[in-house]
Design a protein around this motif. Structure first.
Motif, PDB file in Angstrom:
ATOM      1  N   LEU A   1       0.872  -1.071   0.048  1.00  0.00           N
ATOM      2  CA  LEU A   1       0.019  -0.085  -0.038  1.00  0.00           C
ATOM      3  C   LEU A   1       0.846   1.260  -0.147  1.00  0.00           C
ATOM      4  O   LEU A   1       0.562   2.124  -0.944  1.00  0.00           O
ATOM      5  N   ILE A   2       2.158   1.154   0.607  1.00  0.00           N
ATOM      6  CA  ILE A   2       2.861   2.325   0.756  1.00  0.00           C
ATOM      7  C   ILE A   2       4.143   1.966   0.566  1.00  0.00           C
ATOM      8  O   ILE A   2       5.093   1.779   1.354  1.00  0.00           O
ATOM      9  N   PRO A   3       4.689   1.837  -0.960  1.00  0.00           N
ATOM     10  CA  PRO A   3       5.861   1.544  -1.229  1.00  0.00           C
ATOM     11  C   PRO A   3       6.770   2.404  -0.968  1.00  0.00           C
ATOM     12  O   PRO A   3       8.074   2.024  -0.764  1.00  0.00           O
ATOM     13  N   THR A   4       6.635   3.974  -0.973  1.00  0.00           N
ATOM     14  CA  THR A   4       7.576   4.623  -0.852  1.00  0.00           C
ATOM     15  C   THR A   4       7.539   5.392   0.747  1.00  0.00           C
ATOM     16  O   THR A   4       6.211   5.581   1.232  1.00  0.00           O
ATOM     17  N   THR A   5       8.430   5.502   1.282  1.00  0.00           N
ATOM     18  CA  THR A   5       8.489   6.158   2.847  1.00  0.00           C
ATOM     19  C   THR A   5       8.910   7.347   2.878  1.00  0.00           C
ATOM     20  O   THR A   5       9.703   7.715   1.981  1.00  0.00           O
ATOM     21  N   TRP A   6       8.615   7.950   3.881  1.00  0.00           N
ATOM     22  CA  TRP A   6       9.085   9.300   4.037  1.00  0.00           C
ATOM     23  C   TRP A   6       8.519   9.582   5.520  1.00  0.00           C
ATOM     24  O   TRP A   6       7.488   9.197   6.072  1.00  0.00           O
ATOM     25  N   TRP A   7       9.296  10.658   6.027  1.00  0.00           N
ATOM     26  CA  TRP A   7       9.083  11.165   7.472  1.00  0.00           C
ATOM     27  C   TRP A   7       9.267  12.684   7.652  1.00  0.00           C
ATOM     28  O   TRP A   7      10.117  13.055   7.105  1.00  0.00           O
ATOM     29  N   PRO A   8       8.394  13.069   8.464  1.00  0.00           N
ATOM     30  CA  PRO A   8       8.449  14.634   8.500  1.00  0.00           C
ATOM     31  C   PRO A   8       9.667  14.985   9.374  1.00  0.00           C
ATOM     32  O   PRO A   8      10.151  14.267  10.212  1.00  0.00           O
TER      33      PRO A   8
ATOM     34  N   ARG B   1       0.133   9.707  -0.978  1.00  0.00           N
ATOM     35  CA  ARG B   1      -0.862   8.877  -2.020  1.00  0.00           C
ATOM     36  C   ARG B   1      -0.913   7.564  -1.209  1.00  0.00           C
ATOM     37  O   ARG B   1      -2.184   7.074  -1.099  1.00  0.00           O
ATOM     38  N   GLY B   2      -0.062   6.853  -0.792  1.00  0.00           N
ATOM     39  CA  GLY B   2      -0.297   5.676  -0.057  1.00  0.00           C
ATOM     40  C   GLY B   2      -0.959   5.620   1.170  1.00  0.00           C
ATOM     41  O   GLY B   2      -1.850   4.907   1.550  1.00  0.00           O
ATOM     42  N   CYS B   3      -0.778   6.806   1.917  1.00  0.00           N
ATOM     43  CA  CYS B   3      -1.319   6.876   2.795  1.00  0.00           C
ATOM     44  C   CYS B   3      -2.877   7.122   2.845  1.00  0.00           C
ATOM     45  O   CYS B   3      -3.824   6.827   3.578  1.00  0.00           O
ATOM     46  N   GLN B   4      -3.449   7.884   1.780  1.00  0.00           N
ATOM     47  CA  GLN B   4      -4.587   8.147   1.151  1.00  0.00           C
ATOM     48  C   GLN B   4      -5.393   6.631   0.879  1.00  0.00           C
ATOM     49  O   GLN B   4      -6.631   6.483   1.273  1.00  0.00           O
ATOM     50  N   ARG B   5      -4.583   5.756   0.071  1.00  0.00           N
ATOM     51  CA  ARG B   5      -5.209   4.384  -0.080  1.00  0.00           C
ATOM     52  C   ARG B   5      -5.222   3.581   1.300  1.00  0.00           C
ATOM     53  O   ARG B   5      -6.459   3.058   1.416  1.00  0.00           O
ATOM     54  N   LEU B   6      -4.272   3.717   2.140  1.00  0.00           N
ATOM     55  CA  LEU B   6      -4.828   3.021   3.535  1.00  0.00           C
ATOM     56  C   LEU B   6      -5.874   3.790   4.074  1.00  0.00           C
ATOM     57  O   LEU B   6      -6.919   3.114   4.583  1.00  0.00           O
ATOM     58  N   LYS B   7      -5.998   5.117   3.968  1.00  0.00           N
ATOM     59  CA  LYS B   7      -6.972   5.746   4.940  1.00  0.00           C
ATOM     60  C   LYS B   7      -8.681   5.276   4.215  1.00  0.00           C
ATOM     61  O   LYS B   7      -9.550   5.096   4.798  1.00  0.00           O
ATOM     62  N   LYS B   8      -8.517   5.187   2.804  1.00  0.00           N
ATOM     63  CA  LYS B   8      -9.890   4.936   2.224  1.00  0.00           C
ATOM     64  C   LYS B   8     -10.240   3.462   2.745  1.00  0.00           C
ATOM     65  O   LYS B   8     -11.509   3.034   2.814  1.00  0.00           O
ATOM     66  N   ARG B   9      -9.292   2.512   3.025  1.00  0.00           N
ATOM     67  CA  ARG B   9      -9.661   1.218   3.348  1.00  0.00           C
ATOM     68  C   ARG B   9     -10.057   1.179   4.725  1.00  0.00           C
ATOM     69  O   ARG B   9     -11.159   0.296   5.072  1.00  0.00           O
TER      70      ARG B   9
ATOM     71  N   LEU C   1      13.354   3.259   9.958  1.00  0.00           N
ATOM     72  CA  LEU C   1      12.332   4.168   9.622  1.00  0.00           C
ATOM     73  C   LEU C   1      11.454   3.701   8.620  1.00  0.00           C
ATOM     74  O   LEU C   1      10.035   4.546   8.601  1.00  0.00           O
ATOM     75  N   ASP C   2      11.640   2.819   7.619  1.00  0.00           N
ATOM     76  CA  ASP C   2      10.794   2.510   6.896  1.00  0.00           C
ATOM     77  C   ASP C   2       9.397   1.715   7.500  1.00  0.00           C
ATOM     78  O   ASP C   2       8.511   1.965   7.099  1.00  0.00           O
ATOM     79  N   HIS C   3       9.693   0.933   8.484  1.00  0.00           N
ATOM     80  CA  HIS C   3       8.806   0.359   9.510  1.00  0.00           C
ATOM     81  C   HIS C   3       8.098   1.490  10.001  1.00  0.00           C
ATOM     82  O   HIS C   3       6.721   1.379  10.107  1.00  0.00           O
ATOM     83  N   LEU C   4       8.609   2.269  10.589  1.00  0.00           N
ATOM     84  CA  LEU C   4       8.073   3.090  11.578  1.00  0.00           C
ATOM     85  C   LEU C   4       7.356   4.167  10.821  1.00  0.00           C
ATOM     86  O   LEU C   4       6.229   4.590  11.123  1.00  0.00           O
ATOM     87  N   SER C   5       7.707   4.570   9.692  1.00  0.00           N
ATOM     88  CA  SER C   5       6.862   5.469   8.706  1.00  0.00           C
ATOM     89  C   SER C   5       5.420   4.903   8.299  1.00  0.00           C
ATOM     90  O   SER C   5       4.413   5.673   8.106  1.00  0.00           O
ATOM     91  N   ARG C   6       5.463   3.390   8.076  1.00  0.00           N
ATOM     92  CA  ARG C   6       4.190   2.901   7.275  1.00  0.00           C
ATOM     93  C   ARG C   6       3.369   2.753   8.912  1.00  0.00           C
ATOM     94  O   ARG C   6       2.115   2.796   8.686  1.00  0.00           O
ATOM     95  N   ARG C   7       3.927   2.393   9.745  1.00  0.00           N
ATOM     96  CA  ARG C   7       3.143   2.160  10.911  1.00  0.00           C
ATOM     97  C   ARG C   7       2.377   3.519  11.535  1.00  0.00           C
ATOM     98  O   ARG C   7       1.285   3.665  11.936  1.00  0.00           O
ATOM     99  N   LEU C   8       3.429   4.674  11.077  1.00  0.00           N
ATOM    100  CA  LEU C   8       2.923   6.064  11.385  1.00  0.00           C
ATOM    101  C   LEU C   8       1.679   6.363  10.580  1.00  0.00           C
ATOM    102  O   LEU C   8       0.689   6.946  10.847  1.00  0.00           O
ATOM    103  N   ALA C   9       1.784   6.056   9.401  1.00  0.00           N
ATOM    104  CA  ALA C   9       0.474   6.071   8.354  1.00  0.00           C
ATOM    105  C   ALA C   9      -0.667   5.645   8.935  1.00  0.00           C
ATOM    106  O   ALA C   9      -1.788   6.032   8.928  1.00  0.00           O
TER     107      ALA C   9
ATOM    108  N   TYR D   1      -5.205   9.949  14.265  1.00  0.00           N
ATOM    109  CA  TYR D   1      -4.838  11.051  14.154  1.00  0.00           C
ATOM    110  C   TYR D   1      -5.349  12.089  12.838  1.00  0.00           C
ATOM    111  O   TYR D   1      -4.941  12.712  12.471  1.00  0.00           O
ATOM    112  N   SER D   2      -6.059  11.348  12.051  1.00  0.00           N
ATOM    113  CA  SER D   2      -6.803  11.927  10.900  1.00  0.00           C
ATOM    114  C   SER D   2      -7.658  13.065  10.795  1.00  0.00           C
ATOM    115  O   SER D   2      -7.823  13.521  11.996  1.00  0.00           O
TER     116      SER D   2
END
Length: 1221
Positions: free
Chosen positions: A452-459, A488-496, A819-827, A834-835
């Motif tokens: 769902l979230i192939p690319t990770t990022w962190w603020p 975009r990945g976060c939005q896909r997850l949120k819709k589900r 960080l990859d793991h935590l950023s997906r968990r954060l999503a 926190y939406s």
């Protein structure tokens, strides 16, 4: 019951076919040939080849029972559970051994399969052991804490420190620490989480032991197990305090069966065979339709089946359920047969068709089964459904959770089933709140988040005060692309996730339905009773531990409840234009004092409810038209004192006289005290007043004695719809409306109680959980900082240092993977907790509390009846919105943000010193909230926007004498209003701490200065008013400064003595913290003095004032004391500062010396011209060379106080001889 098409009425007993005469009467309903074909089609044997029409036996309702008995016959030899199985010893029904097979204190469920730790490390084993063969059992993990699950022998001895796996011949898997245990320990398996299922397998043929997590093998854990004579292994577990699990030894179908391994408890094979055959017959009924006109059978889809009341079909179903009903009371059959059948229905046809079939199936259950049979069946069905939902793995599309929720909705759409489940199961037996929870995946790879979230990022880390304090950083093109892909990945997850949330809201809408009064009370009022009891158990902690709701469940439940509540609120508004929209919702103040809603032991703003009812009875009569009967109160009070001696028979007799609802009574006779007054659910202090008789007067005109109406306040269990919603003579929850409140109700009264419950939920545990979940974001920030630091070191590392480069590269890889793991968990956390929608829910709750407080405040003294938690929720929800939902969502984006800030500021400014509020804790919370409010620019501007009279009243309260009140917080507030204007007081980090971590600047005391000149001016104006305001305030400040600095000096003396001892010792961290606090208080008090002198210098320098001389003399003495202790060379202060003890970082020369300097400078600036002669003297006190002469003591405008300050005695340490001769 009347059938729907035949025009013939059949009683329930007719379906049982109790006599042959009845059978013969109904046989001819359809043609015999058609009936024969129909019955053969329904009851044909699925084990043999179908017989042809010529040689098969004719079937009718007379010989159908015999045929059905033959069809359901199962050889007794097939039932292996009837005898003892080789390789197993013990009862065939396997449970936990709660009589002798345990160590420590444990709570075991009624079914003897669930257990909760209630001591340090309790251990319990099962009643059955195995010594040969391959065996398996499952453990449902309800909490992910410290537990060791596995096997042990009967000779193993455990204690509070050693459990399963810590002794010989005991073996355990620990998913909390990811290890296996057998005396020693090594790494093994994966981490488990709440909602996982652990399978424990033992192979006593090969002597191996292994485990599976959610059906995935973790590999062989142990080999070469001890076997032979006397060696048998019991399932066992050791678990720490409050950890909980549930065992499945085979009483229910295994969720993850393993080929070759058998459960410890054999399934009821004979019952399963019979149930499957009967289910096949039932499915055949759904798939075949009779056409009497054509005389033929019509095939059709079961999803399109409709119950049309044909007698032939009904009688056929009666024969089926005659055998099926007893089986549907058994747990295993319900989960293995009925549950699978209903889930299969949900997969066929459209959702509407599936729900229609499920509804008709439930109709048939209630029609053909006895009530107790249906109730047992529904109870087992919902328990199985909840287990399936709770312990299903998270898959990318959340398909399993969606599937189970849709079936739950289909069942709850059936009115009779819904009311039974609400009344007896959902809150009484089950933790039904689980249905509203979406568990967070601990292992993101198994949950499919990588797809769902192939690319990770962190603020980047930012402060929590909003956008204005965020660091502006240029974003590279690569970072921008990564961020957008991540979003975009976060939005896909949120819709589900939103699909699941919408289904959960639908469940609550069904439970809140108040239009289903057919044959009993509407669902909403049943829900209200259970919901209130649920809140009481969680608020008091007196309920059973298994029934207490975990905070993470409460968060999800709150959001779904708010969605359903606002739906019904706005629906009512649509049909009643005079009502209010949900955006304008609040709780009317009369709810807090009319006794219609039970607040159990929750504290009121004015103290105990008993005290308030006595002291404010006149106000209740004049403002709310409520009279407390003195005779009733006196009787209740006396009875409350000796309630323990009250005979049970008397209580029972009084309970028998209890009316079912509030009854009108004429005259002024005192009401008899009901026996249910001594309910254990009420606190002793509030008990008699929660149920006291009250007299309500019509508010529109004066009442004569004969018109007074006495009503009795009922407990939540006794209330009816009229007691809540009211009637033509009773306003229900809104009884006792004060004149300030509008006559037109906001909405349905029942919705007001639901809203009140939502506020209680937030206060109980939601706020704490919101703060806890921020930890994921904090982890991301820490790892991101570590990664940036590692990358910076890589860039600076010399190329020839291969060893360092290798270590840094390895660290970089570890940090990146984490960080990859935590950023997906954060999503996931952002989508579920926190939406933007969740933020709007909390914001709506904040505004509800603000309006409730404002309306309650208008009632004057009756405001004291409001529960404290309304103020607490207002404060905490604002804190959550400001601190927990950033940086993704900002509070500034919320509608009406500025207005809400101003309204909250007005409440804090007015009530932090409100005499109607007596609770110490809530007063401290209000003071702390105001102190935090004036620390940030946005909220400080909101304080400045409140009406001028409120601002002046707030400052007047702040300037009240410090004695007999929490003065430290008041002083912090004044300091924050001044910070940025004082001498050397514009820093964001203490100059001597410039090497500290950057994030330390986020501490409230080190925020960017934001002084308020407006509030400073109010302070100056108030200090100029009246002859006593300034002296009383400044004397209290000087008194507290003397105390704080003296305490500080005493504590650093103790610290110095401890540090000089030869033996190794440690200074108590608490002592260091108190010492630093005293120092900070001293500095802040000096800053308040500096502000006062700057704003109103005439208080010290105008000798026409009778108190100026005394105040200036006291100030000089205290400044002398401070300088004497701080500036002398090699003194105690220097030695303690040089120690650099952790916890004393803020203790240094700079903060206190610049504060003293600021005071001296302001005295010199605002003093007369002759005062400039004192400059060399004052600078001499700060370390410069002293001047000589007595010019400073000349002149009538400078009295002896400055002479004292300049010509200080020799013993004070200022010099070897007098300064002037």
């Amino acid at each position: 019951m009347a059938s729907k098409g035949a025009g013939v009425s059949f009683s329930r007993k007719s379906y049982r076919l109790t006599s042959d005469a009845e059978k013969s009467k109904v046989t001819g309903i359809v043609q015999e040939k058609l009936l024969n074909d129909y019955l053969h089609r329904i009851f044909s044997s699925r084990d043999h080849t179908p017989t042809t029409a010529t040689n098969r036996k004719s079937l009718n309702f007379q010989n159908l029972p015999e045929h059905l008995d033959q069809l359901l016959h199962v050889d007794i030899e097939d039932e292996e559970s009837q005898g003892q199985i080789e390789g197993r010893l013990g009862p065939s029904t396997v449970v936990l051994d709660h009589t002798g097979g345990f160590e420590g204190l444990l709570l075991v469920n009624d079914d003897l399969l669930g257990v909760i730790g209630h001591s340090n490390f309790g251990t319990i084993r099962s009643t059955t052991c195995v010594y040969k063969g391959k065996w398996v059992y499952e453990v449902l993990i309800s909490s992910q804490g410290l537990m060791q699950i596995g096997w042990c022998t009967i000779n193993c001895r455990f204690n509070q420190e050693e459990g399963v796996g810590d002794t010989h011949n005991s073996y355990a898997y620990d998913g909390n620490r990811v290890r296996k245990w057998n005396v020693t320990t090594t790494n093994y398996g994966k981490a488990w989480a709440a909602g996982d299922i652990v399978s424990c397998l033992i192979d006593l043929d090969d002597g191996t032991l292994s485990f599976c997590l959610n059906g995935v093998s973790l590999g062989t854990a142990f080999e070469n197990l001890s076997r032979g004579l006397g060696m048998a292994y019991f399932p066992a577990i050791s678990l720490s305090f409050k950890e909980s699990v549930a065992f499945n030894f085979g009483s229910r179908p295994l969720r993850y069966p393993v080929t070759g391994y058998r459960p410890l408890q054999d399934p009821p094979r004979a019952d399963l065979v019979r149930a499957q055959k009967l289910l096949g017959c039932f499915q055949a009924v759904l798939g075949v339709e009779l056409d009497p006109v054509e005389g033929r059978l019509v095939e059709k889809e079961s999803s399109q089946w409709q119950l049309q009341g044909q007698p032939t079909v009904l009688l056929t179903l009666a024969h089926i359920f005659h055998h099926f009903a007893p089986l549907l009371r058994k747990v295993y059959v319900v989960e293995a047969v009925l549950m699978s059948f209903l889930l299969g229905i949900m997969e066929v046809g459209t959702p509407a068709q599936a729900q229609s079939v499920v509804r008709q199936v439930l109709d048939l259950l209630w029609l053909f089964m006895e009530d107790y049979e249906v109730q047992d069946c529904l109870k087992q069905l919902m328990m199985s459904l909840l287990r399936l939902y709770r312990f299903s793995p998270i898959v990318p599309d959340l398909g399993l959770q969606i599937h189970y929720l849709r079936l739950t909705i289909a069942i709850l759409r059936h009115e009779k089933s819904r009311k039974f489940l609400l009344s007896n199961v959902l809150f009484d037996v089950l933790q039904s709140v689980v249905f509203f929870y979406i568990k967070s995946p601990l292992r993101v790879e198994e949950a499919g988040l990588q797809e769902l979230i192939p690319t990770t990022w962190w603020p980047h880390r930012s402060s929590r005060e909003g956008r204005e304090s965020k660091e502006v950083k240029d974003e590279t093109a690569e970072e921008r692309l990564r961020r957008r892909a991540y979003e975009r990945g976060c939005q896909r997850l949120k819709k589900r996730i939103e699909v699941v949330e919408e289904l959960q809201v639908q469940i609550l809408k069904l439970l809140l339905n108040n239009k289903d009064e057919n044959g009993g009370e509407a669902s909403r009022y049943i829900f209200l009773t259970k919901f209130r009891k649920f809140l009481q158990e969680n608020a008091s902690g007196r309920g059973n531990m298994p029934m207490l709701c975990p905070p993470e469940y409460m968060v999800c439940f709150l959001h779904r409840l708010i969605s359903a509540l606002r739906y019904y609120w706005d629906e009512y508004k649509a049909s009643n234009p005079s009502a209010s929209f949900s955006e304008e919702a609040y709780i009317p103040p009369q709810v807090f004092y009319n006794g219609k809603v039970d607040y159990f032991d929750l504290q009121r703003l004015g103290g105990l409810l008993s005290h308030l009812r006595k002291t404010l009875k006149d106000d209740l009569a004049s403002k709310a038209n409520i009279l407390i009967d003195p005779l009733e109160l006196q009787a209740a009070t006396m009875d409350d004192l000796d309630e323990d001696e009250e005979p049970a028979s008397a209580a029972a007799a009084a309970a028998a006289q209890r009316p079912m609802q509030a009854l009108a009574m004429g005259g002024a006779l005192p009401l008899p005290r009901p026996g249910w007054l001594s309910s254990p659910t009420l606190g002793r202090a509030n008990r008699f007043l929660s149920t006291a008789a009250v007299s309500l007067m019509t508010p529109r005109r004066p009442l004569s004695t004969s018109e007074k109406v006495k009503v009795r306040t009922l407990s939540a269990e006794q209330r009816t719809r009229e007691d809540i919603e009211g009637s033509h003579w009773n306003e229900g929850l809104l009884l006792g409306r004060p004149p300030e409140e509008p006559e037109q109700p906001l909405t349905e009264n029942s919705l007001l109680e639901v809203l009140d419950g939502a506020v209680i939920m937030y206060n109980l545990s939601v706020h704490q959980q919101l703060g806890k979940m921020v930890g994921v974001s904090d982890d991301v920030n820490e790892y991101a900082m570590a990664l940036r630091d590692t990358e910076d070191k890589l860039r600076r590392c010399p190329k020839w240092r291969k060893d360092i480069l290798a270590e840094l590269t390895k660290s970089q890889k570890v940090f990146s993977e984490k960080l990859d793991h935590l950023s997906r968990r954060l999503a996931w956390v952002h989508a579920t907790v926190y939406s933007q929608e969740k933020m709007l829910d909390i914001y709506w709750l904040l505004r509800v509390c603000l309006r409730t407080i404002e309306h309650g405040d208008r009632t004057g003294s009756l405001f004291a009846f409001m529960p404290e938690f309304y103020l607490s929720v207002a404060i905490n929800s604002y804190s959550a919105l400001k601190n927990y939902f950033g940086p993704v969502h900002s509070m500034e984006e919320l509608p009406g943000y500025e207005e809400t800030l101003t309204r909250l500021a007005a409440i804090l400014a007015k009530h932090f010193a409100d005499t109607r509020i007596v609770g110490t804790d809530i007063r401290d919370s209000l003071m702390q909230a105001l102190a935090s409010y004036v620390c940030y620019p946005h909220s400080l501007r909101a304080v400045e926007r409140i009406p001028e009279e409120q601002r002046i009243a707030m400052v007047r309260s702040l300037l009240a004498p410090y004695e007999q009140r929490p003065w430290a917080q008041t002083n912090w507030i004044l300091v924050r209003l001044w910070r940025g204007c004082g001498f050397g007081y514009r820093y964001t980090r203490l100059p001597h701490l410039l090497k500290t971590k950057p994030e330390d600047a986020n501490l409230p005391s080190l925020q960017k200065p934001c002084p308020s000149t407006l509030l400073q001016q109010h302070m100056a104006d108030l200090l100029r008013q009246g002859p006593d305001v300034a002296p009383s305030f400044l004397n209290s400040v000087l008194n507290q400064l003397n105390w704080a600095f003296s305490e500080f000096i005493g504590m650093i003396q103790e610290i110095q003595q401890a540090a000089e001892r030869l033996e190794r010792n440690f200074v108590d961290s608490r002592q260091l913290k108190v010492c630093a606090t005293c120092f900070d208080l001293s500095v802040s008090l000096l800053r308040v003095l500096e502000m006062t002198i700057t704003l109103v210098p005439e208080i010290f320098l105008d000798w026409a004032r009778p108190t100026s001389e005394m105040l200036l003399q006291r100030l000089a003495q205290l400044l002398n004391q401070v300088l004497n202790r701080v500036t002398a060379e090699r003194n105690l202060f220097d030695r303690v500062v040089s120690l650099r003890l952790p916890g004393l970082e803020s203790v240094d020369h700079y903060p206190i010396l610049v504060a003293v300097t600021g005071i001296l400078v302001q005295l010199l600036v605002h003093g007369p011209a002759s005062g400039w002669a004192l400059v060399p003297i004052f600078m001499g006190h700060l370390g410069t060379r002293r001047s000589q002469g007595k010019k400073a003591q000349a002149g009538p405008l400078w009295p002896g106080s400055f002479g004292f300050f300049a010509g200080v005695e020799q013993e004070r340490g200022w010099g070897p001889q007098p300064l002037y001769r």
